[in-house]
Design a protein around this motif. Structure first.
Motif, PDB file in Angstrom:
ATOM      1  N   ARG A   1     -39.959   3.967 -23.849  1.00 27.21           N
ATOM      2  CA  ARG A   1     -39.845   5.225 -24.584  1.00 27.21           C
ATOM      3  C   ARG A   1     -41.203   5.920 -24.653  1.00 27.21           C
ATOM      4  NH1 ARG A   1     -35.066   5.995 -27.322  1.00 27.21           N
ATOM      5  NH2 ARG A   1     -33.794   4.159 -27.775  1.00 27.21           N
ATOM      6  N   GLU A   2     -41.161   7.231 -24.594  1.00 31.68           N
ATOM      7  CA  GLU A   2     -42.398   7.999 -24.707  1.00 31.68           C
ATOM      8  C   GLU A   2     -42.679   8.401 -26.145  1.00 31.68           C
ATOM      9  OE1 GLU A   2     -43.590  10.221 -20.892  1.00 31.68           O
ATOM     10  OE2 GLU A   2     -41.530  10.862 -21.312  1.00 31.68           O
ATOM     11  N   TYR A   3     -41.737   8.182 -27.010  1.00 32.54           N
ATOM     12  CA  TYR A   3     -41.965   8.400 -28.446  1.00 32.54           C
ATOM     13  C   TYR A   3     -41.006   7.492 -29.207  1.00 32.54           C
ATOM     14  CZ  TYR A   3     -37.720  11.309 -28.750  1.00 32.54           C
ATOM     15  OH  TYR A   3     -36.426  11.765 -28.724  1.00 32.54           O
ATOM     16  N   PRO A   4     -41.391   7.011 -30.390  1.00 36.04           N
ATOM     17  CA  PRO A   4     -40.512   6.119 -31.147  1.00 36.04           C
ATOM     18  C   PRO A   4     -39.310   6.866 -31.695  1.00 36.04           C
ATOM     19  CG  PRO A   4     -42.431   6.693 -32.449  1.00 36.04           C
ATOM     20  CD  PRO A   4     -42.671   7.263 -31.083  1.00 36.04           C
ATOM     21  N   MET A   5     -38.144   6.219 -31.626  1.00 35.74           N
ATOM     22  CA  MET A   5     -36.926   6.835 -32.146  1.00 35.74           C
ATOM     23  C   MET A   5     -36.940   6.835 -33.672  1.00 35.74           C
ATOM     24  SD  MET A   5     -33.071   5.987 -30.926  1.00 35.74           S
ATOM     25  CE  MET A   5     -31.660   6.952 -31.452  1.00 35.74           C
ATOM     26  N   TYR A   6     -37.436   5.744 -34.250  1.00 37.57           N
ATOM     27  CA  TYR A   6     -37.548   5.619 -35.703  1.00 37.57           C
ATOM     28  C   TYR A   6     -38.883   4.948 -36.020  1.00 37.57           C
ATOM     29  CZ  TYR A   6     -32.490   6.233 -35.317  1.00 37.57           C
ATOM     30  OH  TYR A   6     -31.250   6.722 -35.005  1.00 37.57           O
ATOM     31  N   PRO A   7     -39.428   5.174 -37.207  1.00 31.69           N
ATOM     32  CA  PRO A   7     -40.681   4.510 -37.566  1.00 31.69           C
ATOM     33  C   PRO A   7     -40.462   3.020 -37.808  1.00 31.69           C
ATOM     34  CG  PRO A   7     -39.829   5.745 -39.432  1.00 31.69           C
ATOM     35  CD  PRO A   7     -38.969   6.100 -38.259  1.00 31.69           C
ATOM     36  N   ASP A   8     -41.513   2.245 -37.599  1.00 30.50           N
ATOM     37  CA  ASP A   8     -41.440   0.814 -37.899  1.00 30.50           C
ATOM     38  C   ASP A   8     -41.314   0.605 -39.403  1.00 30.50           C
ATOM     39  OD1 ASP A   8     -41.736   0.130 -35.216  1.00 30.50           O
ATOM     40  OD2 ASP A   8     -43.928   0.093 -35.357  1.00 30.50           O
ATOM     41  N   GLY A   9     -40.640  -0.476 -39.777  1.00 31.19           N
ATOM     42  CA  GLY A   9     -40.542  -0.820 -41.189  1.00 31.19           C
ATOM     43  C   GLY A   9     -39.800   0.213 -42.016  1.00 31.19           C
ATOM     44  N   LEU A  10     -38.692   0.711 -41.483  1.00 31.73           N
ATOM     45  CA  LEU A  10     -37.898   1.719 -42.187  1.00 31.73           C
ATOM     46  C   LEU A  10     -37.465   1.176 -43.541  1.00 31.73           C
ATOM     47  CD1 LEU A  10     -36.919   4.569 -41.373  1.00 31.73           C
ATOM     48  CD2 LEU A  10     -34.745   3.517 -40.710  1.00 31.73           C
ATOM     49  N   ALA A  11     -37.816   1.880 -44.605  1.00 34.60           N
ATOM     50  CA  ALA A  11     -37.542   1.408 -45.966  1.00 34.60           C
ATOM     51  C   ALA A  11     -36.347   2.149 -46.574  1.00 34.60           C
ATOM     52  CB  ALA A  11     -38.777   1.612 -46.846  1.00 34.60           C
TER      53      ALA A  11
END
Length: 221
Positions: A75-85
């Motif tokens: 992927r060239e950009y993350p679909m979702y941020p890490d550690g979704l709270a």
């Protein structure tokens, strides 16, 4: 169609009929969508409309990759941020459970990832897919512009009696897509948007939304 009706009836449809989408309708939509908001009037979007045999070939290639267990392109950009709270993680989990249950794919199904990938690779049967790119030198503001542009497109599609489904999944097959549409190296694939008439006789999913009071604060009188 009333604007409120268009907003209320817009949803991600995941079962399209094979009825062709009139090119005149797409041209009306995409002409009107040029009025979408754009900071500094940069209009950073680059759209490729794929139909007919070129789309069929793209679907075949992407489906073959999915069935082969191909993990896809980086992927060239993350679909979702890490550690979704919470509450974002909770909303995501609830929507995912609803989405794939409506397609007859249970969470415990060992073939679930492959089934999901192949459905996506077939664009849920849509006869047209819009692939949206932007110049990779653009920043967060221009990515926001692209989101507003695509929302404008999807609402205008409702006015034409058409439905859509935005699919970030296509970024996993970005190299395949770029070859198919002839995108330049200086462009990054944001997503694909499947477009068509909804297939009759299939379950219609409408995911829930947070109450307005959960996301909006009024300051002042």
């Amino acid at each position: 169609m009333d604007v409120y009706e268009a907003v209320d009836s817009r949803r991600a449809v995941r079962a399209f009929s094979d009825e062709p989408v009139p090119r005149t309708a797409l041209e009306r939509v995409l002409t009107a969508a040029t009025r979408a908001p754009s900071s500094g009037n940069l209009q950073p979007w680059h759209l490729y409309v794929v139909t007919g045999e070129p789309l069929a070939e793209l679907k075949r290639t992407a489906t073959a990759r999915a069935l082969a267990g191909d993990p896809g392109d980086v992927r060239e950009y993350p679909m979702y941020p890490d550690g979704l709270a919470s509450p974002y993680r909770d909303r995501f989990a609830a929507a995912a459970a609803q989405r794939y249950a409506s397609l007859g794919i249970e969470r415990a199904d060992p073939d679930r990832p492959t089934k999901i990938a192949t459905l996506n690779a077939a664009a849920f049967g849509a006869p047209a897919v819009l692939f949206c790119y932007l110049d990779r030198t653009m920043g967060p503001g221009q990515w926001a512009d692209v989101g507003m542009y695509l929302q404008t497109v999807m609402l205008l599609l409702r006015a034409e009696g058409l439905h859509s489904c935005p699919q970030v999944m296509w970024t996993v097959y970005r190299e395949t897509v770029s070859r198919a549409v002839g995108a330049e190296d200086g462009l990054v694939l944001f997503c694909g948007v499947s477009v068509g008439f909804e297939k009759e006789g299939v379950p219609r999913l409408r995911t829930g939304r947070a109450d307005m009071t959960e996301t909006v604060s009024f300051i002042g009188r």
